[in-house]
Design a protein around this motif. Structure first.
Motif, PDB file in Angstrom:
ATOM      1  N   GLY A 246       1.034  -1.002   0.006  1.00 24.73           N
ATOM      2  CA  GLY A 246       0.136   0.399   0.088  1.00 24.73           C
ATOM      3  C   GLY A 246       0.512   1.183  -0.207  1.00 24.73           C
ATOM      4  N   THR A 247       0.475   2.619   0.927  1.00 19.43           N
ATOM      5  CA  THR A 247       0.726   3.300   0.522  1.00 19.43           C
ATOM      6  C   THR A 247       1.289   3.996   2.227  1.00 19.43           C
ATOM      7  OG1 THR A 247      -1.281   4.624   0.764  1.00 19.43           O
ATOM      8  CG2 THR A 247      -0.185   4.404  -1.590  1.00 19.43           C
ATOM      9  N   GLY A 248       2.320   5.193   2.516  1.00 17.61           N
ATOM     10  CA  GLY A 248       2.067   5.393   3.948  1.00 17.61           C
ATOM     11  C   GLY A 248       2.955   6.640   4.198  1.00 17.61           C
ATOM     12  N   ILE A 249       2.651   7.189   5.144  1.00 18.70           N
ATOM     13  CA  ILE A 249       2.884   8.965   5.125  1.00 18.70           C
ATOM     14  C   ILE A 249       3.795   8.554   6.455  1.00 18.70           C
ATOM     15  CG2 ILE A 249       2.661  10.820   5.969  1.00 18.70           C
ATOM     16  CD1 ILE A 249       0.175  10.916   4.338  1.00 18.70           C
ATOM     17  N   VAL A 250       5.108   9.166   6.532  1.00 21.14           N
ATOM     18  CA  VAL A 250       5.757   8.806   7.985  1.00 21.14           C
ATOM     19  C   VAL A 250       6.309  10.737   8.075  1.00 21.14           C
ATOM     20  CG1 VAL A 250       6.809   6.612   7.201  1.00 21.14           C
ATOM     21  CG2 VAL A 250       8.232   8.756   6.146  1.00 21.14           C
ATOM     22  N   ALA A 251       6.889  10.536   9.504  1.00 20.19           N
ATOM     23  CA  ALA A 251       6.889  11.459  10.044  1.00 20.19           C
ATOM     24  C   ALA A 251       8.082  11.347  11.524  1.00 20.19           C
ATOM     25  CB  ALA A 251       6.127  12.699  10.618  1.00 20.19           C
ATOM     26  N   VAL A 252       9.481  12.586  10.796  1.00 21.58           N
ATOM     27  CA  VAL A 252      10.585  11.905  11.390  1.00 21.58           C
ATOM     28  C   VAL A 252      10.383  13.611  12.474  1.00 21.58           C
ATOM     29  CG1 VAL A 252      12.943  11.098  12.447  1.00 21.58           C
ATOM     30  CG2 VAL A 252      11.237  10.220  10.444  1.00 21.58           C
ATOM     31  N   ASP A 253      11.559  13.131  13.835  1.00 24.05           N
ATOM     32  CA  ASP A 253      11.537  14.459  14.198  1.00 24.05           C
ATOM     33  C   ASP A 253      12.953  14.561  14.813  1.00 24.05           C
ATOM     34  OD1 ASP A 253       8.765  15.578  15.054  1.00 24.05           O
ATOM     35  OD2 ASP A 253       8.546  14.314  16.967  1.00 24.05           O
ATOM     36  N   ASP A 258      15.466  12.216  23.602  1.00 19.20           N
ATOM     37  CA  ASP A 258      15.797  12.336  25.149  1.00 19.20           C
ATOM     38  C   ASP A 258      15.042  13.504  25.834  1.00 19.20           C
ATOM     39  OD1 ASP A 258      18.860  12.110  27.450  1.00 19.20           O
ATOM     40  OD2 ASP A 258      16.943  12.461  27.581  1.00 19.20           O
ATOM     41  N   PRO A 259      14.291  13.636  26.407  1.00 23.29           N
ATOM     42  CA  PRO A 259      13.779  15.012  26.720  1.00 23.29           C
ATOM     43  C   PRO A 259      14.131  15.837  27.921  1.00 23.29           C
ATOM     44  CG  PRO A 259      12.479  13.214  28.408  1.00 23.29           C
ATOM     45  CD  PRO A 259      13.528  12.719  27.261  1.00 23.29           C
ATOM     46  N   GLY A 260      15.750  14.927  27.748  1.00 24.27           N
ATOM     47  CA  GLY A 260      16.163  16.039  28.859  1.00 24.27           C
ATOM     48  C   GLY A 260      17.734  16.609  27.808  1.00 24.27           C
ATOM     49  N   ARG A 261      17.010  16.697  26.335  1.00 21.36           N
ATOM     50  CA  ARG A 261      18.375  17.077  25.679  1.00 21.36           C
ATOM     51  C   ARG A 261      17.349  17.777  24.971  1.00 21.36           C
ATOM     52  NH1 ARG A 261      23.643  15.317  26.256  1.00 21.36           N
ATOM     53  NH2 ARG A 261      24.254  13.535  27.039  1.00 21.36           N
ATOM     54  N   ALA A 262      18.021  19.126  24.273  1.00 19.37           N
ATOM     55  CA  ALA A 262      17.547  19.355  22.731  1.00 19.37           C
ATOM     56  C   ALA A 262      18.576  20.200  21.880  1.00 19.37           C
ATOM     57  CB  ALA A 262      16.675  21.137  23.623  1.00 19.37           C
ATOM     58  N   SER A 263      19.317  19.367  21.914  1.00 14.55           N
ATOM     59  CA  SER A 263      20.714  19.685  21.035  1.00 14.55           C
ATOM     60  C   SER A 263      20.623  18.656  20.197  1.00 14.55           C
ATOM     61  CB  SER A 263      22.126  19.141  21.635  1.00 14.55           C
ATOM     62  OG  SER A 263      22.752  19.437  20.942  1.00 14.55           O
ATOM     63  N   ALA A 264      20.755  19.191  18.284  1.00 10.38           N
ATOM     64  CA  ALA A 264      20.484  17.775  17.382  1.00 10.38           C
ATOM     65  C   ALA A 264      22.103  17.461  17.807  1.00 10.38           C
ATOM     66  CB  ALA A 264      21.041  19.277  16.655  1.00 10.38           C
ATOM     67  N   VAL A 265      23.087  17.437  18.182  1.00  9.91           N
ATOM     68  CA  VAL A 265      24.046  16.299  18.720  1.00  9.91           C
ATOM     69  C   VAL A 265      23.845  15.440  19.549  1.00  9.91           C
ATOM     70  CG1 VAL A 265      25.912  15.751  17.991  1.00  9.91           C
ATOM     71  CG2 VAL A 265      25.170  17.819  16.704  1.00  9.91           C
ATOM     72  N   HIS A 266      23.209  14.427  19.957  1.00  8.70           N
ATOM     73  CA  HIS A 266      23.649  13.463  21.234  1.00  8.70           C
ATOM     74  C   HIS A 266      23.978  12.230  21.276  1.00  8.70           C
ATOM     75  CE1 HIS A 266      19.933  12.133  18.665  1.00  8.70           C
ATOM     76  NE2 HIS A 266      20.456  10.665  19.839  1.00  8.70           N
ATOM     77  N   PRO A 267      24.745  12.247  22.149  1.00  5.56           N
ATOM     78  CA  PRO A 267      24.935  10.387  22.045  1.00  5.56           C
ATOM     79  C   PRO A 267      24.250   9.119  22.082  1.00  5.56           C
ATOM     80  CG  PRO A 267      25.186  11.701  24.816  1.00  5.56           C
ATOM     81  CD  PRO A 267      24.110  12.759  23.426  1.00  5.56           C
ATOM     82  N   GLY A 268      24.742   8.705  21.261  1.00  6.17           N
ATOM     83  CA  GLY A 268      23.035   7.771  21.478  1.00  6.17           C
ATOM     84  C   GLY A 268      22.128   7.642  21.536  1.00  6.17           C
ATOM     85  N   GLY A 269      21.373   7.111  21.368  1.00  3.78           N
ATOM     86  CA  GLY A 269      19.610   6.820  21.360  1.00  3.78           C
ATOM     87  C   GLY A 269      18.450   7.074  19.832  1.00  3.78           C
ATOM     88  N   TRP A 270      17.411   7.755  20.555  1.00  2.00           N
ATOM     89  CA  TRP A 270      16.776   7.654  18.951  1.00  2.00           C
ATOM     90  C   TRP A 270      16.179   9.166  18.739  1.00  2.00           C
ATOM     91  CZ3 TRP A 270      15.785   7.601  24.219  1.00  2.00           C
ATOM     92  CH2 TRP A 270      14.924   7.931  24.345  1.00  2.00           C
ATOM     93  N   LEU A 271      15.336   8.225  17.192  1.00  3.50           N
ATOM     94  CA  LEU A 271      14.733   9.426  16.890  1.00  3.50           C
ATOM     95  C   LEU A 271      13.329   8.933  16.887  1.00  3.50           C
ATOM     96  CD1 LEU A 271      16.690  10.714  13.293  1.00  3.50           C
ATOM     97  CD2 LEU A 271      17.011  11.587  15.761  1.00  3.50           C
ATOM     98  N   ASP A 272      12.069  10.287  17.373  1.00  2.00           N
ATOM     99  CA  ASP A 272      10.794   9.377  16.886  1.00  2.00           C
ATOM    100  C   ASP A 272      10.318   9.729  15.851  1.00  2.00           C
ATOM    101  OD1 ASP A 272      10.613   9.019  19.942  1.00  2.00           O
ATOM    102  OD2 ASP A 272      10.312  11.332  20.382  1.00  2.00           O
ATOM    103  N   ALA A 273       9.739   9.034  15.787  1.00  2.75           N
ATOM    104  CA  ALA A 273       9.187   8.808  14.194  1.00  2.75           C
ATOM    105  C   ALA A 273       7.507   8.231  14.136  1.00  2.75           C
ATOM    106  CB  ALA A 273       9.454   8.043  13.718  1.00  2.75           C
TER     107      ALA A 273
END
Length: 475
Positions: A246-253, A258-273
């Motif tokens: 089928g089809t899909g719409i994806v969004a990535v932040d 990690d809510p404790g970090r607002a920097s675009a560079v962070h040591p390990g972790g994930w991106l929310d999608a």
């Protein structure tokens, strides 16, 4: 020291850099873990090592509930390498075994099913069926613990042929039932519904310089298919996807998970999608295509160590640790876009793209398939050619015809050298464009465009080195 002694030292130090590179199991507990597991370090004589989670599961071990070894990023080595095992792993990750079986996998690789089974088992400790089964189990756990989808629907969305097979696999891998897995997560985390999409955490190894990736996605975004919204540091990338069912719409932040970090560079972790799919069976394929687009399976430690040793690159690496080399969500789409450019690609979308049944904001179309463009290009020229001024029957027509009839293949399991030779054989495609396609659509980490002089000491990460140089120039 033997390789296993080195691996045990990584376990003793709980070194997260090795997560995904290997797994260890403890014979006295029957559990397997990632190297960074926070549990008490087991004695050396009780430990066994495995190349994959599937191999550990096949030997009767179940996944640790503390470190969730089945959820770590995949091996960067398999993602980058060009041999048959690496190509097979990328195809399995794309869901080929679930859709086409081992025979379909073997046909794509150009080997017999027996040869594929033998090579994967010899190197990874598990065959294609076991590797696909481990992936299905991981997909099932993610859906059980992050969505409110019915268990029966999750079973088939994960790629299982029956609910019974689904139940048996979950019990074997996690030593609990699907209901038990879901109950282990707080109710507040199970809020997603099919209409709201499927929330996911796209894990990665080491630092991730998200800012540079989202800058590139914003510059290249094709209207109707993609959009990037929000201020730098808090942007969201959204796009449409054509998928097997089928089809899909994806969004990535862009912002780290990690809510404790607002920097675009962070040591390990994930991106929310978040994924909105017309058919949940496409979940695995959609996730793997996002991971390739965002280069989430690379090894930033290895890249930064090699490039950071060069005097010219050292300050650039220090300024942008974890800089990635983005790939492509749809290799064939990227190849067309590389030939015609962004403005012409947008005209192709408006003229030949398939409209979504339910547009979502500015996302209104799927990028046109090569077969559609090839058919359209068989008529008179339309002025949608490359920057050289050729018409639709020029490089664009030649490329789309070759993609449509299989003369050129750009799927995750293709041999990169074979694909490049096929592209070079097409009239009108210049070597620089083909280099871009190889780096982005085929995910080659070591590509240098013709006419660019770089030292061999940057091998095998010259693609990343060039991204560092471009990022510095754009600053």
């Amino acid at each position: 020291m033997t390789d296993q002694d080195t691996q045990y030292e990584a376990v003793r130090s709980r070194d997260a850099r090795f997560d995904g590179e290997f797994f260890f199991a403890v014979e006295t507990t029957g559990i397997y873990c990632r190297p960074s597991c926070p549990a008490v370090t087991p004695k050396r004589h009780n430990v066994r090592f495995f190349a994959t989670a599937a191999a550990a599961q096949g030997s009767g071990f179940r996944a640790c509930r503390r470190c969730r070894p089945d959820a770590v990023p995949g091996s960067a080595d398999w993602n980058a390498r060009a041999d048959v095992v690496g190509r097979a792993m990328r195809l399995i990750g794309d869901g080929v075994v679930d859709r086409e079986g081992v025979t379909g996998l073997a046909v794509r690789l150009g080997y017999s099913a027996r040869q594929v089974q033998r090579q994967l088992t010899a190197e990874l400790g598990a065959g294609p069926v076991a590797l696909a089964r481990a992936q299905r189990a991981h997909t099932a756990r993610v859906l059980l613990q992050t969505t409110g989808l019915p268990v029966t629907e999750i079973a088939f969305a994960s790629g299982f042929a029956s609910v019974r097979q689904f139940n048996d696999t979950v019990r074997t891998v996690y030593a609990t039932t699907p209901t038990g897995l879901r109950a282990a997560v707080r109710a507040t985390r199970r809020t997603a519904t099919p209409s709201a999409g499927i929330p996911l955490r796209l894990a990665h190894r080491g630092p991730y310089h998200a800012g540079a990736v989202f800058d590139l996605l914003r510059r290249e975004a094709v209207a109707g298919v993609e959009e990037v919204s929000g201020p730098p540091g808090g942007r969201t990338y959204r796009r449409t996807l054509r998928l097997p069912y089928g089809t899909g719409i994806v969004a990535v932040d862009e912002r780290p998970g990690d809510p404790g970090r607002a920097s675009a560079v962070h040591p390990g972790g994930w991106l929310d999608a978040r994924l909105h799919l017309t058919d949940p069976r496409d979940l695995t394929t959609a996730v793997q295509r996002l991971r390739r687009l965002l280069d989430l399976d690379s090894d930033p430690y290895a890249v930064d160590e090699r490039l950071g040793a060069d005097p010219r690159l050292a300050p650039l690496v220090a300024a942008r640790p974890g800089l990635r080399a983005p790939g492509a969500a749809d290799p064939e789409e990227y190849a067309v876009r590389a030939v015609v450019g962004r403005a012409a690609a947008e005209r192709l979308v408006r003229t030949y793209g398939k409209a979504l049944d339910a547009p979502c904001g500015t996302l209104t179309h799927l990028f046109p398939e090569p077969a559609v463009l090839a058919q359209a290009g068989s008529g008179s020229g339309s002025g949608l050619g490359s920057g050289s001024g050729t018409g639709f029957e020029g490089p664009l027509g030649v490329l789309t015809a070759a993609l449509a009839d299989g003369t050129v293949r750009l799927d995750p399991g293709v041999d990169r050298d074979d694909a490049q030779e096929a592209l070079l054989a097409l009239p009108g495609l210049d070597a620089r464009t083909i280099a871009e396609i190889r780096a982005r659509a085929l995910g080659d980490p070591d590509v240098v465009p013709p006419g660019v002089d770089v030292p061999d000491t940057w091998r095998p990460w010259r693609t990343y080195a060039l991204h560092h140089l471009r990022a510095a120039e754009e600053r």
